[in-house]
Scaffold this motif. Sequence first.
Motif, PDB file in Angstrom:
ATOM      1  N   SER A   1      33.363  46.205  43.679  1.00 48.87           N
ATOM      2  CA  SER A   1      34.685  46.344  43.061  1.00 48.87           C
ATOM      3  C   SER A   1      35.777  45.991  44.070  1.00 48.87           C
ATOM      4  CB  SER A   1      34.888  47.769  42.539  1.00 48.87           C
ATOM      5  OG  SER A   1      35.072  48.676  43.599  1.00 48.87           O
ATOM      6  N   ILE A   2      35.431  45.881  45.349  1.00 47.24           N
ATOM      7  CA  ILE A   2      36.391  45.483  46.385  1.00 47.24           C
ATOM      8  C   ILE A   2      36.696  43.981  46.337  1.00 47.24           C
ATOM      9  CG2 ILE A   2      34.670  44.973  48.191  1.00 47.24           C
ATOM     10  CD1 ILE A   2      38.052  46.770  48.742  1.00 47.24           C
ATOM     11  N   ILE A   3      35.925  43.220  45.563  1.00 44.70           N
ATOM     12  CA  ILE A   3      36.081  41.756  45.548  1.00 44.70           C
ATOM     13  C   ILE A   3      37.219  41.335  44.615  1.00 44.70           C
ATOM     14  CG2 ILE A   3      34.932  39.565  44.973  1.00 44.70           C
ATOM     15  CD1 ILE A   3      33.865  41.016  47.502  1.00 44.70           C
ATOM     16  N   ARG A   4      38.134  40.535  45.157  1.00 42.39           N
ATOM     17  CA  ARG A   4      39.219  39.997  44.347  1.00 42.39           C
ATOM     18  C   ARG A   4      38.937  38.517  44.097  1.00 42.39           C
ATOM     19  NH1 ARG A   4      44.845  38.229  44.658  1.00 42.39           N
ATOM     20  NH2 ARG A   4      44.650  37.866  46.889  1.00 42.39           N
ATOM     21  N   ALA A   5      38.461  38.232  42.920  1.00 39.84           N
ATOM     22  CA  ALA A   5      38.108  36.861  42.560  1.00 39.84           C
ATOM     23  C   ALA A   5      38.227  36.743  41.050  1.00 39.84           C
ATOM     24  CB  ALA A   5      36.685  36.530  43.008  1.00 39.84           C
TER      25      ALA A   5
ATOM     26  N   THR B   1      29.414  36.590  48.144  1.00 41.25           N
ATOM     27  CA  THR B   1      29.616  38.042  48.239  1.00 41.25           C
ATOM     28  C   THR B   1      28.285  38.745  48.000  1.00 41.25           C
ATOM     29  OG1 THR B   1      30.226  38.095  45.887  1.00 41.25           O
ATOM     30  CG2 THR B   1      32.012  37.869  47.458  1.00 41.25           C
TER      31      THR B   1
ATOM     32  N   VAL C   1      31.140  37.264  52.537  1.00 41.01           N
ATOM     33  CA  VAL C   1      31.489  38.682  52.483  1.00 41.01           C
ATOM     34  C   VAL C   1      30.221  39.507  52.375  1.00 41.01           C
ATOM     35  CG1 VAL C   1      32.824  40.460  51.293  1.00 41.01           C
ATOM     36  CG2 VAL C   1      33.625  38.078  51.262  1.00 41.01           C
TER      37      VAL C   1
ATOM     38  N   CYS D   1      29.127  43.124  51.736  1.00 38.46           N
ATOM     39  CA  CYS D   1      29.742  44.345  51.243  1.00 38.46           C
ATOM     40  C   CYS D   1      28.682  45.222  50.591  1.00 38.46           C
ATOM     41  CB  CYS D   1      30.847  43.999  50.246  1.00 38.46           C
ATOM     42  SG  CYS D   1      30.283  43.029  48.836  1.00 38.46           S
ATOM     43  N   GLY D   2      29.131  46.223  49.850  1.00 34.53           N
ATOM     44  CA  GLY D   2      28.211  47.096  49.136  1.00 34.53           C
ATOM     45  C   GLY D   2      28.714  47.205  47.699  1.00 34.53           C
ATOM     46  N   ASN D   3      29.786  47.990  47.550  1.00 28.46           N
ATOM     47  CA  ASN D   3      30.469  48.149  46.272  1.00 28.46           C
ATOM     48  C   ASN D   3      31.333  46.909  46.016  1.00 28.46           C
ATOM     49  OD1 ASN D   3      32.361  48.802  44.312  1.00 28.46           O
ATOM     50  ND2 ASN D   3      32.664  50.885  45.055  1.00 28.46           N
TER      51      ASN D   3
ATOM     52  N   GLY E   1      34.022  48.147  37.397  1.00 32.36           N
ATOM     53  CA  GLY E   1      35.149  48.319  38.301  1.00 32.36           C
ATOM     54  C   GLY E   1      35.610  47.020  38.933  1.00 32.36           C
ATOM     55  N   TYR E   2      34.888  45.935  38.657  1.00 26.76           N
ATOM     56  CA  TYR E   2      35.291  44.630  39.178  1.00 26.76           C
ATOM     57  C   TYR E   2      36.435  44.110  38.303  1.00 26.76           C
ATOM     58  CZ  TYR E   2      35.121  39.532  39.504  1.00 26.76           C
ATOM     59  OH  TYR E   2      35.475  38.216  39.611  1.00 26.76           O
ATOM     60  N   GLY E   3      37.436  43.485  38.906  1.00 24.51           N
ATOM     61  CA  GLY E   3      38.648  43.131  38.174  1.00 24.51           C
ATOM     62  C   GLY E   3      38.639  41.784  37.479  1.00 24.51           C
TER      63      GLY E   3
END
Lengths: 174, 174
Positions: free
Chosen positions: A123-127, A87, A117, A119-121, A140-142
């Motif tokens: 926080s869109i990554i689900r891992a 990512t 992937v 990307c830029g931001n 903001g990363y989960g």
Amino acid sequence: MQRIAIDMDEVIADFNTKHLRLFNEEFGENLTVQDLMGTRLRLLRPHLVERILSYMVDPGFFRDLDVMPGSQEVIRELSERYEIFITTAAMEYPTSFNAKYEWLKEHFGFLDELNFVFCGNKSIIRADYLIDDNARHFEGYGGQGILFSAPHNRDVTGYVRVNDWQEVRAYFLK
Amino acid sequence: MQRIAIDMDEVIADFNTKHLRLFNEEFGENLTVQDLMGTRLRLLRPHLVERILSYMVDPGFFRDLDVMPGSQEVIRELSERYEIFITTAAMEYPTSFNAKYEWLKEHFGFLDELNFVFCGNKSIIRADYLIDDNARHFEGYGGQGILFSAPHNRDVTGYVRVNDWQEVRAYFLK
């Protein structure tokens, strides 16, 4: 199966060596990675910030970066027990897309390209885990952020930190 | 703020019109979108599958697709109440990166490019909603999938479905 997302620059791709070489050649300097400890080249030479950032706009810049020591072997091992995604914040340098893709295919061809992937931001990554040298991507990363040591983040605290790929192996395969 | 991830081809970018035009011109046919209902061009003309897929390898293919009617206005409205990401499976056509990025900057320049995601496997996307015409992307995806009607998915059932951008508006802004 748990999932590990892994950044490119300064984590699997040796960004600093080439960047410093280009800068030193152009300006007749002898800066080393040691000089970047706790800072960044653009902060060390603020009057040259535009030129310093411009190297990365060259579409070929990211194509021939060295591979970070141990990253191929450890990621290959990890890929047997974890789902691996690469990512990278490529949207910051849109001219880098092709070089980054080709670099990944050359050096990490054992990974599925559908797991790359751009990307830029982040926080869109689900891992479950994100290995990254920029702590701002943990905002903001989960999942669990893992800070990969780089000169610029030497003084950053408050995160799980790994210093090299052997430490990544120990963290995940202990 | 809730987050909506939105696919490109056949959702905000009119893929079929250009693809059919190139095919019809080359093979002297008169196929229309009606002919694609419940199927795909490569299934209708299986002996031409290689040529049919090859159009998308042209680096310019994705640069001048038409914008899907209503998508700009509705996404602009949605962006006031939701966080919007554009998530496209660009890794399937790595030659498409630049064209897709430029297209997005031209037609959706009001979005932050750091919210553009070029990926492959969309289970990596962390968003409350994913609007996509390919139901396969909802497998392993953690949020609410919303199937955007396209000719090829006419007979697909079992998902929340929207037929056009006015229905997207109604779903999110009712």
